[in-house]
Motif scaffolding. Sequence first.
Motif, PDB file in Angstrom:
ATOM      1  N   GLY A  97       0.816  -1.196   0.000  1.00 12.53           N
ATOM      2  CA  GLY A  97       0.000   0.000   0.000  1.00 12.53           C
ATOM      3  C   GLY A  97       0.850   1.246   0.000  1.00 12.53           C
ATOM      4  N   SER A 131      -4.235   4.655  -0.246  1.00  9.73           N
ATOM      5  CA  SER A 131      -4.350   5.863  -1.065  1.00  9.73           C
ATOM      6  C   SER A 131      -3.581   5.737  -2.376  1.00  9.73           C
ATOM      7  CB  SER A 131      -3.854   7.085  -0.288  1.00  9.73           C
ATOM      8  OG  SER A 131      -2.507   6.915   0.123  1.00  9.73           O
ATOM      9  N   ARG A 132      -2.436   5.078  -2.343  1.00 12.51           N
ATOM     10  CA  ARG A 132      -1.664   4.886  -3.570  1.00 12.51           C
ATOM     11  C   ARG A 132      -2.388   3.920  -4.505  1.00 12.51           C
ATOM     12  NH1 ARG A 132       4.293   3.273  -2.484  1.00 12.51           N
ATOM     13  NH2 ARG A 132       3.373   1.260  -1.919  1.00 12.51           N
ATOM     14  N   LEU A 133      -2.994   2.903  -3.932  1.00  8.30           N
ATOM     15  CA  LEU A 133      -3.728   1.911  -4.723  1.00  8.30           C
ATOM     16  C   LEU A 133      -4.930   2.555  -5.409  1.00  8.30           C
ATOM     17  CD1 LEU A 133      -3.655  -1.238  -5.207  1.00  8.30           C
ATOM     18  CD2 LEU A 133      -5.342  -1.397  -3.365  1.00  8.30           C
ATOM     19  N   THR A 134      -5.712   3.313  -4.651  1.00  6.69           N
ATOM     20  CA  THR A 134      -6.923   3.913  -5.217  1.00  6.69           C
ATOM     21  C   THR A 134      -6.584   5.009  -6.228  1.00  6.69           C
ATOM     22  OG1 THR A 134      -7.058   5.413  -3.316  1.00  6.69           O
ATOM     23  CG2 THR A 134      -8.346   3.394  -3.209  1.00  6.69           C
ATOM     24  N   THR A 135      -5.525   5.755  -5.957  1.00  2.00           N
ATOM     25  CA  THR A 135      -5.126   6.811  -6.884  1.00  2.00           C
ATOM     26  C   THR A 135      -4.626   6.220  -8.195  1.00  2.00           C
ATOM     27  OG1 THR A 135      -4.557   8.334  -5.102  1.00  2.00           O
ATOM     28  CG2 THR A 135      -3.567   8.761  -7.253  1.00  2.00           C
ATOM     29  N   TYR A 136      -3.788   5.207  -8.112  1.00  2.00           N
ATOM     30  CA  TYR A 136      -3.209   4.635  -9.323  1.00  2.00           C
ATOM     31  C   TYR A 136      -4.284   4.017 -10.216  1.00  2.00           C
ATOM     32  CZ  TYR A 136      -0.206   2.017 -12.473  1.00  2.00           C
ATOM     33  OH  TYR A 136       0.398   1.525 -13.601  1.00  2.00           O
ATOM     34  N   ASN A 143      -0.049  -4.653   3.827  1.00  2.00           N
ATOM     35  CA  ASN A 143       0.992  -5.067   2.906  1.00  2.00           C
ATOM     36  C   ASN A 143       1.192  -6.575   3.032  1.00  2.00           C
ATOM     37  OD1 ASN A 143       1.444  -2.391   2.239  1.00  2.00           O
ATOM     38  ND2 ASN A 143       3.168  -2.144   3.640  1.00  2.00           N
ATOM     39  N   SER A 165       2.282  -5.454  -6.704  1.00  2.00           N
ATOM     40  CA  SER A 165       3.546  -4.726  -6.707  1.00  2.00           C
ATOM     41  C   SER A 165       4.638  -5.544  -7.385  1.00  2.00           C
ATOM     42  CB  SER A 165       3.961  -4.400  -5.266  1.00  2.00           C
ATOM     43  OG  SER A 165       2.958  -3.665  -4.608  1.00  2.00           O
ATOM     44  N   THR A 199       6.223   1.971 -12.804  1.00  2.00           N
ATOM     45  CA  THR A 199       4.943   2.174 -12.134  1.00  2.00           C
ATOM     46  C   THR A 199       4.921   1.437 -10.794  1.00  2.00           C
ATOM     47  OG1 THR A 199       3.966   0.256 -13.246  1.00  2.00           O
ATOM     48  CG2 THR A 199       3.754   2.400 -14.344  1.00  2.00           C
ATOM     49  N   PRO A 200       4.046   1.839  -9.857  1.00  2.00           N
ATOM     50  CA  PRO A 200       4.008   1.153  -8.562  1.00  2.00           C
ATOM     51  C   PRO A 200       3.344  -0.216  -8.611  1.00  2.00           C
ATOM     52  CG  PRO A 200       2.335   2.872  -8.637  1.00  2.00           C
ATOM     53  CD  PRO A 200       3.163   3.024  -9.885  1.00  2.00           C
ATOM     54  N   TYR A 201       2.546  -0.463  -9.661  1.00  2.00           N
ATOM     55  CA  TYR A 201       1.781  -1.712  -9.707  1.00  2.00           C
ATOM     56  C   TYR A 201       1.752  -2.312 -11.109  1.00  2.00           C
ATOM     57  CZ  TYR A 201      -0.096  -0.035  -5.252  1.00  2.00           C
ATOM     58  OH  TYR A 201      -0.232   0.423  -3.971  1.00  2.00           O
TER      59      TYR A 201
END
Length: 233
Positions: free
Chosen positions: A9, A12-17, A31, A103, A129-131
């Motif tokens: 996580g 917030s990063r998950l939902t934003t991406y 996590n 990830s 990218t983060p994901y």
Amino acid sequence: MCGRYVLEGPVSRLTTYFNARYTEEESHFKNSYNIAPTAVVPVVRINRESERVILNHVWGLIPHWAKDKFGSAKLNNARGETVHEKPSFRTALKKFRCLIPASGYYEWQVPSESSGGRKQPFYIYPNETPYFAMAGVCDHWIDKASGELVMSTAIITTEPCEKLRHVHDRMPVMIRKENWAEWLDPKNQDVTSLRRFISSSDDMNSHAVGFGVSGVGKNRIDSQGLIDPYKPE
């Protein structure tokens, strides 16, 4: 195949991406560095109100016609070459697709017969990218006796890109960001069109990681150290 993966996580990063609303209590998210089949995992889908949301699903597909829910671990992956034909997956591909955030994921390199060595795990993760947005199919199973509803998912796999051929002969299908809307759209049931997204991607890095009693092969081990590069003693 893909038998273990990682998701970090914060929420917030998950939902934003993924530009999606998380439908569960945020405290339920944590996590995880060793996600295995039958775990409950977040997936990105379109709901009945046409919103992009993140829902929790069991990893391991339970077809809606299954007699029980105990075979899900065997259906954690769906081969991209035959996903449109197999009874367990064909309706899911046509009607119930998702993105499975990761990830990174693990794969095991099989040693040569002459080496006498053991399988070496590798951690595979995005370049920039983060994901990853792994291609998934979903289904809903209802226990006729109790009324229990179980939502489940499977990762679609394909042949590996050139960069990963030395590691394994399969890899998850990754859906590019510009194709998310089309892949997720439940109104899009053109299987021929959908199958063009089932291909390999080389936008990734990899390195060997540890194994043995403290490695990723053990379900009870779940720590950030699992993704650290392997340093032979």
